[in-house]
Design a protein around this motif. Structure first.
Motif, short mmCIF file in Angstrom:
data_model
loop_
_atom_site.label_atom_id
_atom_site.label_comp_id
_atom_site.label_asym_id
_atom_site.label_seq_id
_atom_site.Cartn_x
_atom_site.Cartn_y
_atom_site.Cartn_z
N UNK A 119 0.81 -1.04 0.04
CA UNK A 119 -0.08 0.01 0.00
C UNK A 119 0.87 1.12 -0.20
N UNK A 120 0.40 2.16 -0.82
CA UNK A 120 0.93 3.39 -0.53
C UNK A 120 0.55 4.21 0.58
N UNK A 121 1.71 4.96 1.10
CA UNK A 121 1.52 5.66 2.53
C UNK A 121 0.95 7.18 2.01
N UNK A 122 0.63 8.11 2.63
CA UNK A 122 0.21 9.40 2.44
C UNK A 122 1.49 10.08 2.21
N UNK A 123 2.55 9.79 3.02
CA UNK A 123 3.74 10.52 2.88
C UNK A 123 4.27 10.02 1.76
#
Ligand SMILES: Nc1ncnc2c1ncn2[C@@H]1O[C@H](COP(=O)(O)OP(=O)(O)O)[C@@H](O)[C@H]1O
Ligand SMILES: [Mg+2]
Lengths: 124, 141
Positions: free
Chosen positions: A118-122
Motif C-alpha cells: 500500500x502507498x502511504x500518504x507520506x
C-alpha cells in the motif's frame, strides 16, 4: 521448497554449502542494490543478484541469509567464496538472468520477502 | 555502568576492500555474548551502513562499540568533511556517493534512514570542516 529444489529448477551449480542443500526456503529477494537489501530484508532469506563483489557476501553475513544465487553464470572470485565459506553460506550460480531465475522460482512457489504494497500518504 | 566489551575500530577513507570488517567483528563478538535474533540483525545492519559511510563519505574515522548488560552502543566519528544539510542527508534516496560506491551496490541514499529505523536511539551531529558523530543505542531484551 529446499535449496536443492532451487538448484534443480535453476540448473544451478553449487559453489558452496553442498551439505546444506536440504535447508527449507520460503522467500527470496532479488537486487543489485545492497543498501536496498539491507533496508527491507528482515528475515533469513535467499538473495538473487547479478552483482559479484565482497559486499554481496558481507551483506549476506549481516542479514544471516541462507543462500546466495548468482545470476547470468557469475562465479565470484576465490576471496569472495572464502569469506562466504567462513560464514557457512550456501552459494549457487545459475546461467539464467535474474528475471528468469525469479520467474522460475516464483512459479515453483517461492514468494518475495513480504513488504507492504500500500502507498502511504507520506509517499509524495 | 561498566561496559562488558569496549572496542574501537579505525576505519580508513576509500578503503572499499576492507569495508565491513569492523561490522563483521562486532557481529561476531555480540553473538559470542549471546546476543541474537532481531537485535543482532539490527545492530549488524546499522553498523555496516555506518561503517560504509565512513569509507565512502568521510576522510577517515572510527567506529566504537560498547556493550552494557542492557544495551549496545555504537558511535561513529570522523574527521570530516561534515554534512552541510542534515535533514537532506536523512532523506531516503539522497546521496552524494561516487561511482565506485555505486558500483558496489551502495549509494542508494538509504543508509542513514535505515540506521535510524534499526536503532532504538539515533543521534547525529555534524559540522562542516570538522566531522560527523553518529550515536546509536540498541536495547537488549
Ligand atoms: N560520515 C559522513 N561524512 C560525510 N557525509 C556523510 C557521512 N555519512 C553520510 N553522509 C552524507 O549523507 C548522504 C546520505 O547517506 P546515506 O543515507 O548513508 O546514503 P548513501 O551512503 O547511499 O549516499 C551521503 O550521500 C553523504 O552525502
Ligand atoms: Mg550510506
Amino acid at each position: 521448497m529446499t535449496i536443492q529444489d532451487m538448484v534443480d529448477i535453476l540448473k544451478a551449480r553449487v559453489l558452496l554449502g553442498e551439505d546444506k542443500l536440504d535447508t527449507p526456503v520460503y522467500t527470496a529477494c532479488c537486487s543489485d542494490l545492497m543498501s536496498d537489501v539491507l533496508a527491507f530484508v528482515d528475515e533469513k532469506t535467499v538473495l538473487i543478484t547479478g552483482l559479484s563483489n565482497p559486499h554481496v557476501v558481507r551483506t549476506s553475513e549481516m542479514l544471516d541469509l541462507k543462500c546466495l544465487v548468482f545470476a547470468r553464470g557469475k562465479v565470484p572470485g576465490p576471496d569472495i567464496l572464502e569469506s562466504a565459506a567462513e560464514q557457512g553460506l550456501v552459494v549457487i550460480s545459475t546461467k539464467a538472468t535474474a528475471f528468469t531465475a525469479c520467474g522460475l522460482l516464483y512459479e515453483a512457489g517461492l514468494r518475495g520477502v513480504p513488504v507492504p504494497m500500500e502507498w502511504n500518504t507520506e509517499d509524495a | 555502568m561498566d561496559a562488558l566489551i569496549q572496542n574501537t575500530y579505525p576505519v580508513k577513507a576509500a578503503d572499499y576492500t576492507s569495508a565491513g570488517r569492523a561490522s563483521a567483528d562486532i557481529k561476531r563478538r555480540l553473538k559470542q555474548l549471546g546476543v541474537s535474533g532481531d537485535v543482532l540483525r539490527r545492530v549488524a545492519v546499522a553498523s555496516y551502513e555506518v561503517e560504509l559511510n565512513l569509507v565512502i563519505h568521510s576522510e577517515g574515522g572510527e567506529l566504537e562499540l560498547a556493550v552494557f548488560p542492557d544495551r549496545v552502543q555504537l558511535v561513529s566519528s570522523d574527521v570530516g568533511p561534515g554534512i552541510p544539510d542534515l535533514s537532506l542527508a536523512m532523506k531516503e534516496g539522497w546521496s552524494t556517493a561516487n561511482d565506485e560506491a555505486r558500483s558496489l551496490g551502495f549509494g542508494a541514499g538509504m543508509g542513514l534512514p535505515n540506521m535510524k529505523r534499526n536503532a532504538d536511539d539515533f543521534a547525529i551531529e555534524s559540522e562542516v570542516g570538522k566531522g560527523t558523530v553518529i550515536t546509536m543505542g540498541f536495547r537488549l531484551a
